[in-house]
Design an enzyme around this catalytic site. Structure first.
Site, PDB file in Angstrom:
ATOM      1  N   ASN A  10       0.865  -1.184   0.000  1.00 48.60           N
ATOM      2  CA  ASN A  10       0.000   0.000   0.000  1.00 48.60           C
ATOM      3  C   ASN A  10       0.903   1.236   0.000  1.00 48.60           C
ATOM      4  O   ASN A  10       1.454   1.600   1.034  1.00 48.60           O
ATOM      5  CB  ASN A  10      -0.895  -0.012   1.261  1.00 48.60           C
ATOM      6  CG  ASN A  10      -1.751   1.238   1.364  1.00 48.60           C
ATOM      7  OD1 ASN A  10      -1.871   2.003   0.398  1.00 48.60           O
ATOM      8  ND2 ASN A  10      -2.346   1.445   2.524  1.00 48.60           N
ATOM      9  N   LYS A  12       0.105   4.289  -0.507  1.00 52.12           N
ATOM     10  CA  LYS A  12      -0.545   5.525   0.003  1.00 52.12           C
ATOM     11  C   LYS A  12      -0.242   6.694  -0.944  1.00 52.12           C
ATOM     12  O   LYS A  12      -0.218   6.513  -2.151  1.00 52.12           O
ATOM     13  CB  LYS A  12      -0.093   5.803   1.429  1.00 52.12           C
ATOM     14  CG  LYS A  12      -0.206   4.581   2.331  1.00 52.12           C
ATOM     15  CD  LYS A  12       0.013   4.902   3.778  1.00 52.12           C
ATOM     16  CE  LYS A  12       0.009   3.623   4.583  1.00 52.12           C
ATOM     17  NZ  LYS A  12      -0.037   3.834   6.004  1.00 52.12           N
ATOM     18  N   HIS A 100      -9.802   1.470   4.790  1.00 45.78           N
ATOM     19  CA  HIS A 100      -8.527   1.754   5.476  1.00 45.78           C
ATOM     20  C   HIS A 100      -8.757   2.844   6.532  1.00 45.78           C
ATOM     21  O   HIS A 100      -9.501   3.796   6.293  1.00 45.78           O
ATOM     22  CB  HIS A 100      -7.475   2.210   4.459  1.00 45.78           C
ATOM     23  CG  HIS A 100      -6.087   2.203   5.025  1.00 45.78           C
ATOM     24  ND1 HIS A 100      -5.653   3.161   5.898  1.00 45.78           N
ATOM     25  CD2 HIS A 100      -5.061   1.336   4.869  1.00 45.78           C
ATOM     26  CE1 HIS A 100      -4.404   2.885   6.257  1.00 45.78           C
ATOM     27  NE2 HIS A 100      -4.018   1.779   5.632  1.00 45.78           N
ATOM     28  N   GLU A 170      -5.874  -4.294  10.709  1.00 45.83           N
ATOM     29  CA  GLU A 170      -4.815  -3.306  10.882  1.00 45.83           C
ATOM     30  C   GLU A 170      -5.106  -2.463  12.120  1.00 45.83           C
ATOM     31  O   GLU A 170      -5.858  -1.478  12.048  1.00 45.83           O
ATOM     32  CB  GLU A 170      -4.762  -2.365   9.671  1.00 45.83           C
ATOM     33  CG  GLU A 170      -4.460  -3.043   8.366  1.00 45.83           C
ATOM     34  CD  GLU A 170      -3.787  -2.078   7.391  1.00 45.83           C
ATOM     35  OE1 GLU A 170      -2.675  -2.373   6.956  1.00 45.83           O
ATOM     36  OE2 GLU A 170      -4.368  -1.017   7.089  1.00 45.83           O
ATOM     37  N   GLY A 176       2.202   2.615  11.001  1.00 50.59           N
ATOM     38  CA  GLY A 176       3.232   3.653  10.923  1.00 50.59           C
ATOM     39  C   GLY A 176       3.893   4.004  12.245  1.00 50.59           C
ATOM     40  O   GLY A 176       4.628   4.980  12.340  1.00 50.59           O
ATOM     41  N   LEU A 232      -0.553  -6.589   4.706  1.00 49.69           N
ATOM     42  CA  LEU A 232      -0.736  -5.324   3.995  1.00 49.69           C
ATOM     43  C   LEU A 232       0.379  -4.428   4.528  1.00 49.69           C
ATOM     44  O   LEU A 232       0.472  -4.183   5.735  1.00 49.69           O
ATOM     45  CB  LEU A 232      -2.126  -4.748   4.309  1.00 49.69           C
ATOM     46  CG  LEU A 232      -2.536  -3.454   3.623  1.00 49.69           C
ATOM     47  CD1 LEU A 232      -2.384  -3.531   2.111  1.00 49.69           C
ATOM     48  CD2 LEU A 232      -4.007  -3.113   3.938  1.00 49.69           C
ATOM     49  N   GLY A 234       2.730  -0.961   4.386  1.00 45.83           N
ATOM     50  CA  GLY A 234       2.826   0.443   3.983  1.00 45.83           C
ATOM     51  C   GLY A 234       4.278   0.834   3.754  1.00 45.83           C
ATOM     52  O   GLY A 234       4.882   0.531   2.725  1.00 45.83           O
TER      53      GLY A 234
HETATM   54  C1  PEP Z   1      -1.059   0.554   6.166  1.00 45.21           C
HETATM   55  O1  PEP Z   1      -1.336   1.731   6.371  1.00 45.21           O
HETATM   56  O2  PEP Z   1      -1.806  -0.162   5.482  1.00 45.21           O
HETATM   57  C2  PEP Z   1       0.169   0.045   6.767  1.00 45.21           C
HETATM   58  C3  PEP Z   1       0.200  -1.208   7.053  1.00 45.21           C
HETATM   59  O3  PEP Z   1       1.172   0.936   6.987  1.00 45.21           O
HETATM   60  P1  PEP Z   1       2.598   0.656   7.683  1.00 45.21           P
HETATM   61  O4  PEP Z   1       3.095  -0.662   7.206  1.00 45.21           O
HETATM   62  O5  PEP Z   1       3.460   1.784   7.229  1.00 45.21           O
HETATM   63  O6  PEP Z   1       2.351   0.647   9.149  1.00 45.21           O
END
Ligand code: PEP
Length: 252
Positions: A10, A12, A100, A170, A176, A232, A234
């Site tokens: 992802n 973003k 999300h 999530e 993050g 998933l 980010g």
């Molecule tokens: C996300 O926002 O889908 C995600 C998993 O972000 P991160 O891996 O950066 O925490």
């Protein structure tokens, strides 16, 4: 049993036309390393990049998804700023992220999410449906209640086919932040969700992913939870080196 493990990138609001290099490196890696059979790689770049990336990487090794979809259930019309399900399908995307937490904060309520899911289904886009509790809900012991409400309020049992839907758990407090839930916490969440989905939707093996600060290091601990069918990702998906290493470490 060798089940498919998903690695979904992802991106973003990140990336530019040069970022195709990162996807190309991932593609070359998997072309050379055919041992990684039971995996599914999906890149979800920003929509302005998707068509051109798809045109450059036409391979079954890499699939693509979008990060959003219009809730308006028609193909074309006077809706400034909207991208219909058909338009998204035309970009070459086969998946769409819906629900999300970052989108829920901006403009996705339960009804909007339900509408978007319907549009995605109509256009044969598979859904990456995100759910997650925030820190205060977790601290109050409300995590499962919140997750169940997110599921029930958006997934219509008469319409959903779990072959076309992936649930990505999530926790918002993990996205993050570098903080990842303990395996005990995750066992409880996934075990309960699996039971709940069986009760409410009569699904035996829902595809459930984990998302939130996945790294090359913690993936080795997260893989111990067999109910997790992938991730998933980010931040760590933006560079091919870390994305590939996460996958390598998972299968090590
Ligand atoms: C996300 O926002 O889908 C995600 C998993 O972000 P991160 O891996 O950066 O925490």
């Amino acid at each position: 049993m060798n089940k498919t493990i998903y690695f979904i990138a992802n991106w973003k609001m990140n990336g530019n036309h040069n970022s195709i290099k990162e996807i190309e490196r991932v593609f070359i890696f998997f072309k050379k390393n055919v041992i990684y059979k039971f995996k599914k790689i999906i890149f979800c770049p920003p929509i302005n990049l998707l068509s051109s990336f798809r045109a450059k990487i036409k391979s079954r090794l890499i699939d693509f998804g979008t990060q959003d979809i219009s809730k308006i259930n028609i193909n074309n019309g006077p809706y400034t700023g909207q991208l219909s399900g058909k338009m998204l399908k035309d970009t070459g995307a086969n998946y769409v992220i819906i629900g999300h937490s970052e989108k829920r904060l901006i403009d996705e309520d339960f009804k909007t999410i339900k509408d978007k899911i319907n549009v995605a289904l109509k256009n044969k886009l598979k859904i990456i449906f995100c759910i997650g509790e925030n820190l205060s809900q977790k601290n109050k012991g409300l995590s499962l209640k919140v997750l169940k409400k997110q599921i029930l309020s958006s997934l219509d049992k008469n319409k959903i086919n779990f072959n076309n839907l992936i649930i990505a758990y999530e926790p918002i407090w993990s996205i993050g932040t570098g903080v990842v839930p303990s395996n005990n916490y995750l066992y409880k969440i996934y075990g309960n969700l699996k039971k709940f989905l069986k009760e409410k939707y009569n699904v035996n093996s829902p595809v459930m992913l984990y998302g939130g600060s996945v790294t090359t290091y913690n993936v080795v601990t997260l893989r111990e939870i067999s109910l997790i069918s992938g991730f998933l990702i980010g931040g760590a998906s933006l560079k091919s080196a870390s994305f590939i290493k996460i996958i390598k470490n998972y299968f090590k």
